[in-house]
Design a protein around this motif. Sequence first.
Motif: not given
Length: 225
Positions: A134-142
């Motif tokens: 995902t984008s900023i702020p968390d850059n979460r990976v799925f």
Amino acid sequence: MKGVKFLVAFVVLALASSFAFASDPSPLQDFCVALDDHYKNGVFVNGKFCKDPKLVTPDNFFFPGLNNPKNTSNPVGSTVKNVNVVQIPGLNTLGISLARIDYMPYGQNPPHIHPRASEILFVQEGTLYVGFVTSIPDNRVFTKVLNKGDVFVFPIGLIHFQFNIGKTNAVAFASLSSQNPGVITIANAVFGSNPPINPDVLASAFQLDQNVVKSLQAKFWWDNN
């Protein structure tokens, strides 16, 4: 006064509606088969000239051979066969395209983005480890492990990847929500740009020694598309 307020509200709603649909209007014709060259009497739609409808044939909507395996003996161990408006002129203005991806054992489709399309991936053979960031702020990976018959979605513009974790070849088909989705492979774009990005910029951005950056820039970055 009430009439004025109503008129203002109506104008605001009308403008909002026009902005919402301005970027991707619905086609006003059944099809617009694209022409590569300038067509004197053609209509210019979505970056392409339309072929005269009277001259359109079934072949303008046809592409053969997507069942044939592709050669994956390259540095990334995968090959993407795109079927977009370049291969099928009849896709022009329809907002869809297709791709076949072949993977050798432990081959990957490296992290990349499609700037103009979301993607839905269907695994025909093999086992793939896939994911997006995902984008900023968390850059979460799925991430998810996909087996034969499984489907996974990559949202538009997000970095995503596929990796064949099986010991046999894998095959997947991707449908994309654009006639020409584009692709930017992250490593190729950053370290294989032409001309090269100033090493000082990349050394600072990635917190790497400048010699490491120069070494990466000197590599041959393989385009699997």
